[in-house]
Design a protein around this motif. Structure first.
Motif, mmCIF file in Angstrom:
data_model
loop_
_atom_site.group_PDB
_atom_site.id
_atom_site.type_symbol
_atom_site.label_atom_id
_atom_site.label_comp_id
_atom_site.label_asym_id
_atom_site.label_seq_id
_atom_site.Cartn_x
_atom_site.Cartn_y
_atom_site.Cartn_z
ATOM 1 N N PRO A 5 0.832 -1.200 0.000
ATOM 2 C CA PRO A 5 0.000 0.000 0.000
ATOM 3 C C PRO A 5 0.870 1.255 0.000
ATOM 4 C CG PRO A 5 -0.760 -1.573 1.650
ATOM 5 C CD PRO A 5 0.539 -2.089 1.131
ATOM 6 N N GLY A 6 0.496 2.219 -0.825
ATOM 7 C CA GLY A 6 1.214 3.488 -0.854
ATOM 8 C C GLY A 6 2.451 3.507 -1.724
ATOM 9 N N ASP A 7 2.946 2.341 -2.091
ATOM 10 C CA ASP A 7 4.138 2.304 -2.945
ATOM 11 C C ASP A 7 3.772 2.786 -4.356
ATOM 12 O OD1 ASP A 7 5.729 1.289 -0.928
ATOM 13 O OD2 ASP A 7 5.428 -0.797 -1.523
ATOM 14 N N PRO A 8 4.703 3.463 -5.028
ATOM 15 C CA PRO A 8 4.383 3.926 -6.380
ATOM 16 C C PRO A 8 4.335 2.787 -7.390
ATOM 17 C CG PRO A 8 6.640 4.502 -5.799
ATOM 18 C CD PRO A 8 6.016 3.924 -4.559
ATOM 19 N N ILE A 9 3.390 2.902 -8.316
ATOM 20 C CA ILE A 9 3.399 2.097 -9.540
ATOM 21 C C ILE A 9 4.265 2.884 -10.517
ATOM 22 C CG2 ILE A 9 1.989 1.257 -11.458
ATOM 23 C CD1 ILE A 9 -0.413 1.354 -9.348
ATOM 24 N N VAL A 10 5.436 2.341 -10.846
ATOM 25 C CA VAL A 10 6.392 3.085 -11.662
ATOM 26 C C VAL A 10 6.212 2.707 -13.132
ATOM 27 C CG1 VAL A 10 8.823 3.620 -12.043
ATOM 28 C CG2 VAL A 10 7.995 3.145 -9.720
ATOM 29 N N LEU A 11 5.955 3.707 -13.958
ATOM 30 C CA LEU A 11 5.777 3.448 -15.387
ATOM 31 C C LEU A 11 7.086 2.938 -15.981
ATOM 32 C CD1 LEU A 11 3.795 6.685 -16.319
ATOM 33 C CD2 LEU A 11 2.859 4.379 -16.041
ATOM 34 N N PRO A 12 6.995 1.966 -16.894
ATOM 35 C CA PRO A 12 8.213 1.516 -17.581
ATOM 36 C C PRO A 12 8.714 2.606 -18.537
ATOM 37 C CG PRO A 12 6.346 0.038 -17.997
ATOM 38 C CD PRO A 12 5.801 1.236 -17.309
ATOM 39 N N ASP A 13 9.967 2.491 -18.904
ATOM 40 C CA ASP A 13 10.549 3.445 -19.846
ATOM 41 C C ASP A 13 9.690 3.528 -21.106
ATOM 42 O OD1 ASP A 13 12.565 3.725 -18.041
ATOM 43 O OD2 ASP A 13 14.023 2.529 -19.165
ATOM 44 N N ALA A 64 -12.984 0.421 -7.848
ATOM 45 C CA ALA A 64 -11.744 1.179 -8.026
ATOM 46 C C ALA A 64 -12.104 2.627 -8.279
ATOM 47 C CB ALA A 64 -10.924 0.636 -9.187
ATOM 48 N N SER A 65 -11.192 3.515 -7.893
ATOM 49 C CA SER A 65 -11.348 4.925 -8.211
ATOM 50 C C SER A 65 -9.986 5.485 -8.587
ATOM 51 C CB SER A 65 -11.955 5.696 -7.031
ATOM 52 O OG SER A 65 -11.090 5.620 -5.910
ATOM 53 N N VAL A 66 -10.013 6.560 -9.368
ATOM 54 C CA VAL A 66 -8.788 7.255 -9.758
ATOM 55 C C VAL A 66 -8.943 8.714 -9.342
ATOM 56 C CG1 VAL A 66 -7.303 7.958 -11.675
ATOM 57 C CG2 VAL A 66 -8.356 5.692 -11.674
ATOM 58 N N ASN A 67 -8.037 9.191 -8.537
ATOM 59 C CA ASN A 67 -8.093 10.571 -8.019
ATOM 60 C C ASN A 67 -9.456 10.852 -7.394
ATOM 61 O OD1 ASN A 67 -5.546 10.790 -9.223
ATOM 62 N ND2 ASN A 67 -6.438 11.508 -11.142
ATOM 63 N N GLY A 68 -10.046 9.827 -6.767
ATOM 64 C CA GLY A 68 -11.327 9.982 -6.089
ATOM 65 C C GLY A 68 -12.538 9.791 -6.986
ATOM 66 N N ASP A 105 -9.324 1.305 -16.362
ATOM 67 C CA ASP A 105 -9.115 2.485 -17.203
ATOM 68 C C ASP A 105 -7.638 2.876 -17.196
ATOM 69 O OD1 ASP A 105 -9.744 4.552 -18.889
ATOM 70 O OD2 ASP A 105 -11.098 5.569 -17.480
ATOM 71 N N TRP A 106 -7.319 3.822 -18.058
ATOM 72 C CA TRP A 106 -5.941 4.283 -18.160
ATOM 73 C C TRP A 106 -5.597 5.219 -17.015
ATOM 74 C CZ3 TRP A 106 -3.125 1.841 -21.636
ATOM 75 C CH2 TRP A 106 -3.733 1.339 -22.788
ATOM 76 N N VAL A 107 -4.347 5.154 -16.581
ATOM 77 C CA VAL A 107 -3.797 6.126 -15.632
ATOM 78 C C VAL A 107 -2.367 6.457 -16.078
ATOM 79 C CG1 VAL A 107 -5.178 5.584 -13.590
ATOM 80 C CG2 VAL A 107 -3.130 4.224 -14.094
ATOM 81 N N GLY A 108 -1.913 7.625 -15.649
ATOM 82 C CA GLY A 108 -0.559 8.054 -15.966
ATOM 83 C C GLY A 108 0.097 8.681 -14.751
ATOM 84 N N ALA A 109 1.302 9.161 -14.942
ATOM 85 C CA ALA A 109 2.068 9.726 -13.821
ATOM 86 C C ALA A 109 1.284 10.843 -13.140
ATOM 87 C CB ALA A 109 3.397 10.254 -14.334
ATOM 88 N N GLY A 110 1.247 10.791 -11.824
ATOM 89 C CA GLY A 110 0.536 11.790 -11.037
ATOM 90 C C GLY A 110 -0.845 11.340 -10.597
ATOM 91 N N GLU A 168 -8.958 -1.222 1.315
ATOM 92 C CA GLU A 168 -8.645 -0.301 0.222
ATOM 93 C C GLU A 168 -7.147 -0.269 0.023
ATOM 94 O OE1 GLU A 168 -10.086 3.626 0.789
ATOM 95 O OE2 GLU A 168 -12.193 3.059 0.456
ATOM 96 N N LEU A 169 -6.740 -0.286 -1.241
ATOM 97 C CA LEU A 169 -5.330 -0.336 -1.618
ATOM 98 C C LEU A 169 -5.065 0.867 -2.520
ATOM 99 C CD1 LEU A 169 -2.620 -1.934 -1.941
ATOM 100 C CD2 LEU A 169 -3.724 -3.142 -3.837
ATOM 101 N N THR A 170 -4.312 1.834 -2.020
ATOM 102 C CA THR A 170 -4.089 3.078 -2.763
ATOM 103 C C THR A 170 -2.613 3.189 -3.143
ATOM 104 O OG1 THR A 170 -5.921 4.194 -1.668
ATOM 105 C CG2 THR A 170 -4.233 5.596 -2.655
ATOM 106 N N ASN A 171 -2.388 3.495 -4.432
ATOM 107 C CA ASN A 171 -1.019 3.634 -4.939
ATOM 108 C C ASN A 171 -0.943 4.783 -5.931
ATOM 109 O OD1 ASN A 171 -1.576 0.476 -4.542
ATOM 110 N ND2 ASN A 171 0.563 0.876 -4.099
ATOM 111 N N PRO A 172 0.060 5.632 -5.815
ATOM 112 C CA PRO A 172 0.278 6.653 -6.838
ATOM 113 C C PRO A 172 0.975 6.050 -8.062
ATOM 114 C CG PRO A 172 1.975 6.822 -5.163
ATOM 115 C CD PRO A 172 1.053 5.705 -4.732
#
Ligand code: MG
Length: 256
Positions: A94-102, A183-187, A230-235, A247-251
């Motif tokens: 929980p809370g760890d970032p999902i890091v986009l690949p190069d 699931a929710s994205v940015n609330g 759905d799609w998500v991106g950095a931020g 609930e599992l929340t990750n940036p």
């Protein structure tokens, strides 16, 4: 019993340990996840710990296309589910970032019930499946669809580091049959599906998988996601949730 894996913030270099969550407090366990519970006598508030993925998986097994689309009749249960493996480096807490690949700017989240296997199991019948499940947790089966191979192989797109947030707890008494997955994205709500829409139910999945490979304690099965991924991106900040489970929340973060 709801079990978390954690490190106390005051002892950041200390080993991870397990605790049972009761009334907002973690009662520290002396042993490992699958040992008979014995308490050390120490308790920690949730604000005083860093939660980790509640299991260090032995295998992470994913199932694709396992929920019916809303408003459409449920397809028949396939003889062979779409199955894939995620490497252990995908597991984060929980809370760890999902890091986009190069070179990838967007990924899809998938909120799912994750089953944690509790004992060695081979050729399990569906009616025996509950006996091999240690508990359930929430998973985000992150996918870089732009890395799916045009010939149909999903492996790279499912396998990137940090692509399997798990947590916050394993609930050993959770009734997966009535799970509601959100699931929710940015609330903003994105997914709200019922386990009733699953195509190959969890007991049949366990029967199918254990028919060709031995399941072992610590194996994690991601059981599929309802409509709305759905799609998500950095931020962006993704919250995957299962009612009654957590609930599992990750940036989502840009490539490191
Ligand atoms: Mg999935």
């Amino acid at each position: 019993m709801k079990i978390a894996r954690f490190v106390p913030l005051a002892e950041p270099a200390s080993p991870a340990r397990f605790g049972v969550l009761e009334e907002g407090l973690l009662r520290e366990l002396a042993g490992g996840l699958f040992d008979p519970p014995a308490f050390t006598g120490r308790c920690f508030g949730l604000a005083d710990v860093r939660l980790l993925a509640p299991v260090e998986p032995r295998h992470i097994i994913g199932i694709g296309k396992n929920f019916a689309a809303p408003g459409e009749p449920k397809p028949p249960v396939p003889d062979m589910p779409i199955l894939f493996f995620k490497p252990l480096g995908t597991a984060v807490g929980p809370g760890d970032p999902i890091v986009l690949p190069d070179s990838i700017s967007r990924v899809k989240f998938e909120s799912e019930v994750a089953v944690v296997i509790g004992r060695t199991a081979r050729r399990i019948r569906p009616e025996e499946a509950d006996g091999v499940i240690f508990g359930c947790t929430v998973a985000n089966d992150v996918s870089a669809l732009d890395l799916f191979h045009p010939e149909g192989h999903w492996t790279i797109g499912k396998a990137c580091d940090t692509f399997c947030p798990l947590g916050p707890v394993i609930d050993t008494a959770f009734d997966w049959r009535s799970a509601r997955i959100r699931a929710s994205v940015n609330g903003v709500p994105k997914q709200d599906g019922a386990m009733a829409d699953i195509i190959m139910p969890i007991d049949r999945l366990i029967a199918c998988i254990s028919g060709f490979m031995t399941l072992m304690p610590g194996d994690v099965i991601l059981t599929g996601t309802p409509a709305g991924a759905d799609w998500v991106g950095a931020g962006d900040v993704v919250t995957c949730a299962v009612d009654g489970l957590g609930e599992l929340t990750n940036p989502v973060a840009a490539p490191a």
